[in-house]
Motif scaffolding. Structure first.
Motif, mmCIF file in Angstrom:
data_model
loop_
_atom_site.group_PDB
_atom_site.id
_atom_site.type_symbol
_atom_site.label_atom_id
_atom_site.label_comp_id
_atom_site.label_asym_id
_atom_site.label_seq_id
_atom_site.Cartn_x
_atom_site.Cartn_y
_atom_site.Cartn_z
ATOM 1 N N SER A 148 0.967 -1.263 -0.075
ATOM 2 C CA SER A 148 0.137 0.035 -0.125
ATOM 3 C C SER A 148 0.960 1.117 -0.028
ATOM 4 N N ILE A 194 0.167 4.159 0.753
ATOM 5 C CA ILE A 194 -0.338 4.916 1.897
ATOM 6 C C ILE A 194 0.261 4.458 3.095
ATOM 7 N N GLN A 195 0.084 3.455 3.225
ATOM 8 C CA GLN A 195 0.547 2.691 4.483
ATOM 9 C C GLN A 195 1.905 2.712 4.651
ATOM 10 N N LEU A 249 -6.496 1.298 7.428
ATOM 11 C CA LEU A 249 -6.428 1.541 6.113
ATOM 12 C C LEU A 249 -7.558 1.324 5.634
ATOM 13 N N LYS A 297 -9.691 4.540 6.530
ATOM 14 C CA LYS A 297 -9.406 5.967 5.862
ATOM 15 C C LYS A 297 -9.370 6.073 4.438
ATOM 16 N N HIS A 298 -8.833 4.803 3.848
ATOM 17 C CA HIS A 298 -8.765 4.646 2.502
ATOM 18 C C HIS A 298 -9.447 3.335 2.114
ATOM 19 N N SER A 299 -10.555 3.283 1.920
ATOM 20 C CA SER A 299 -11.268 2.055 1.673
ATOM 21 C C SER A 299 -10.956 1.425 0.278
ATOM 22 N N ASP A 300 -10.785 2.440 -0.615
ATOM 23 C CA ASP A 300 -10.381 2.028 -2.118
ATOM 24 C C ASP A 300 -8.892 1.954 -2.564
ATOM 25 N N ASP A 301 -8.064 1.656 -1.405
ATOM 26 C CA ASP A 301 -6.572 1.486 -1.369
ATOM 27 C C ASP A 301 -6.569 0.021 -2.263
ATOM 28 N N ASN A 310 -7.486 -5.182 9.089
ATOM 29 C CA ASN A 310 -8.446 -4.701 8.031
ATOM 30 C C ASN A 310 -9.231 -5.778 7.331
ATOM 31 N N TYR A 366 4.925 -0.382 -4.581
ATOM 32 C CA TYR A 366 4.198 -0.213 -3.389
ATOM 33 C C TYR A 366 4.626 -0.515 -2.214
#
Length: 730
Positions: free
Chosen positions: A489, A491-492, A508, A511-515, A557, A724
């Motif tokens: 990810s 973001i993570q 995750l 906060k970012h369900s579409d990751d 998650n 990623y």
């Protein structure tokens, strides 16, 4: 393992290799940047190198001296003009005869270095120091300060040795060798001293801040100086059989190297003229010696002839006597001319040379003819014979003296006009642009070199990452399904290293369900649904072979995803040693599972509601001394049996299987057991040992989740154009 898997192990997946390099773009970019920085530092501290060139032409010449002296006699000898080979001239241009004179003219055997200047000084200083060579002095300048060495005569023992020049004050200086003072002197005046090593003669001027510094001064021996000169001096023929020689010289000071190369041309041209005029000089020496003797012989013969005529008055000479007299005179004249030619050739050849031997043979033949004529003259009457002998002497000496005097005058004129067989075509012209370092090429090469090193490091890292890199490896080896492959990810990763140090970590899936990592975990729901349909309960255990494979990330998650689909979910952190799941929900670590199993608190005190609807959490609690015994207790089993009907799914995060036995114990109570493997880190042997431990306990592993995918895998159906980030446990 089937045949297809063996083939895939023995082949190179170029697509995988390419994307593995893309995934490590930061390392490659860092290497390129570092390489560029090194290149710029190199260009900063490296002095510019300039080059000057010149050209000379070798011309075929018979020699003005020979033409002036011999005249028609050159036809007799066949002409002895010789062409100077270009290779020989190149060696002369590199010889000590030429370069030694240039070194002496400009004091190029002196080397001065500032001991206080280092790499940092070169990097920081705006103005560079300069060393100027002149005929009367060597000058070292730095900004507005100067050190002038007008004379430096040292004992031969100290040649090629570094002498340390230091200043005691504004009037005195010393030379030190191997920490021992070898000479003391005063500035701005000539100093002489006789030591056991030899004679010193030093004259140095210095001013400004240079007096506060020390210098290394070396005076090179002639062979060393010539060798150093030839290292930056080039001589070669332009083309083939052109007779044109190109000269080049390198250096940091454009004005200085131009002066040096022009001095080489001057010295070479002068020695060439001297070499070509050597023939004339040799002949002139012979003539200057012969002319006085011949003049005296002429005067003596005239006196004797006049006395004879006064005594006998007039004597008639018949035709036969006239002929003998003329032949004798011609032979004597030819003999003296051959002797002159012999003197000329002796400057070039030895006595054994064929030309010299040919001249000797001709002189011997003429001597025989002269002797024969003299014998015939003795047969004439006494008075007539004496008359002819005296008349012959006067005539021969007169003609020879006149001929030699004329040749002498012509030879003097020819010698004065001798120009040699070398024509200077191009003199050295001060260059404008340096030839090296080529800054643009250096920068471009540094980019390629940095990229190459970066790719090499990336390939080496990839080579040493011998862990699992394909879900097919797991499926073929253990005949177990891989439920999901979770990519990194972006973001993570950027936050994980910082967030782990804080009290809370964002989820995750919230906060970012579409990751992209969450999308991959959503695909597990269907597979787990089918696995639970045949399972003994709704408890899902998530474990891994070793730390930092991503158990907590996947567990948290996955539980959130189930809860978001209107399922009642309980998440239990069973890693009572190092678990940190409470940070995802901003909870305190106590009270938790360890306090509940030790019956210090009730279930209501450890069952925490979260911000995620339908999701409850039990934290690990305070680290106990006997977590394995607590988990194997009847109370824990009864606890799970009590909680199972209250929730749709119970997800338990466990410690690493190979580290402790906690995961094996919990697996006996779970309906579905999932194993987390991390891309390029988890080894096949680790997974094999973990599966064997479950089998030894009579528990079956239902499947795997391959976490932290960093590449594009055609077999897995992924195609990620960027790198990623990793999600992993502590």
């Amino acid at each position: 393992m089937n045949q297809n898997s063996k083939i895939s192990e023995d082949t190179i997946d170029l697509k995988e290799l390419f994307f593995s390099l893309i995934a490590q773009w930061k390392i490659i970019a860092l290497c390129v940047i570092l390489s560029l920085i090194c290149a710029m530092l190199y260009l900063r501290v490296t002095s510019d190198i300039y080059s000057v060139d010149a050209m000379v032409q070798l011309e075929e010449s018979k020699g003005a001296a020979s033409a002036a002296l011999l005249g028609d006699l050159s036809k007799v000898t066949g002409g002895f003009g010789q062409k100077s080979p270009v290779d020989a001239e190149i060696e002369i241009l590199r010889s000590r005869m030429v370069l030694g004179q240039v070194i002496h003219n400009l004091n190029l055997n002196l080397i001065v270095k500032d001991n206080s200047s280092g790499i940092m000084d070169k990097f920081l200083s705006q103005g560079r120091s300069r060393l100027t060579y002149q005929h009367d002095a060597v000058t070292f300048t730095n900004k507005q300060n100067s050190l002038i060495i007008k004379q430096l005569t040292i004992p031969e023992y100290y040649s090629d040795k570094p002498l340390i020049l230091e200043f005691k004050d504004s009037n005195h200086f010393t030379f030190t060798y191997k920490d021992q003072v070898v000479f003391n002197g005063k500035l701005n005046q000539k100093n002489t001293s006789e030591t056991n090593k030899g004679l010193w003669a030093v004259d140095i001027n210095a001013q400004g801040e240079l007096l506060k510094q020390s210098y290394t001064v070396s005076k090179l021996a002639l062979p060393t100086a010539v060798k150093n000169f030839n290292a930056i001096y080039g001589v070669s023929e332009k083309g083939k059989m052109t007779g044109v020689i190109g000269l080049s010289y390198l250096g940091q000071d454009p004005e200085q190297i131009t002066q040096i190369l022009n001095n080489v041309l001057t010295v070479y041209h002068q020695q060439n003229i001297e070499r070509k005029s050597l023939e004339s000089k040799q002949t002139l020496v012979f003539l200057e010696k012969q002319l006085p003797e011949l003049r005296k012989q002429l005067e003596d013969s005239e006196i004797k002839f006049n006395q004879f005529r006064e005594k006998y008055k007039t004597v008639d000479v018949n035709a036969e006597s006239e002929l003998l007299l003329k032949q004798n005179i011609d032979l004597e004249k030819l003999k003296i001319e051959l002797q002159q030619k012999q003197a000329e050739l002796s400057a070039k050849y030895t006595n054994d040379h064929p030309l010299i031997r040919q001249i000797d043979a001709q002189i011997s033949e003429i001597n025989k003819k002269i002797a024969d004529l003299n014998n015939r003259l003795t047969q004439l009457p006494e008075t007539q014979r004496l008359y002819l002998q005296l008349y012959r002497d006067v005539k021969v000496n007169t003609e020879l003296y006149t001929s030699l005097l004329n040749s002498y005058q012509q030879l003097k004129i020819a010698n004065a006009g001798e120009i040699g067989n070398v024509r200077i075509i191009d003199t050295a012209v001060e260059p404008v642009h340096p030839i090296k370092p080529k800054k643009l090429i250096v920068l471009i090469l540094s980019i390629f070199m940095g990229g190459f090193i970066g790719v090499l490091i990336a390939l080496i890292r990839n080579l040493f990452q011998t862990g699992v890199k394909d879900s097919a490896q797991i499926e073929n080896e253990f005949d177990l399904p891989v439920y999901a492959t979770v990519p990194r990810s972006p973001i993570q990763e950027t936050r994980m290293s910082i967030l782990k140090k804080k009290k809370s970590i964002p989820i995750l899936a919230v906060k970012h369900s579409d990751d992209i990592a969450i999308e991959s975990l959503r695909s597990i729901r269907t597979a787990i649904h089918f696995a639970l349909s045949s399972a003994k309960n709704n408890i899902i255990m998530i474990s891994g072979p070793a730390p930092e494979v991503g158990k907590s990330f996947v567990s948290t998650n996955l539980a959130t995803i189930f809860a978001q689909s209107n399922k009642r979910v309980l998440l239990i952190d069973a890693d009572m040693r190092r678990g940190y799941m409470h940070k995802y929900f901003n909870l305190e670590v106590t009270p938790g599972l360890s306090e509940l199993l030790s019956q210090q608190v009730s279930l209501e005190h450890v069952l925490h509601k979260t911000n995620v609807e339908n999701l409850d959490v039990i934290s690990r609690g305070k680290s106990p001394t006997n977590p394995s015994e607590m988990l194997s207790s009847t109370f824990f089993k009864e606890l799970l049996e009590t909680l199972s009907p209250l929730y749709d799914h119970i997800i338990i995060d466990t410690p690493p299987v190979l580290a402790v036995t906690d995961g094996i114990i919990i697996s006996q109570y779970a309906g579905v057991n999932l194993m987390i493997a991390r891309y390029a880190k988890s080894q096949m042997k680790e997974l094999e040992l973990s599966v064997n431990r479950f089998e030894q306990a009579g528990v079956k592993v239902n499947g795997f989740i391959l976490n932290d995918i960093q590449r594009s895998s055609a077999g897995g159906g992924y195609n990620y154009a960027y790198a990623y980030t990793a999600q992993k446990d502590n």
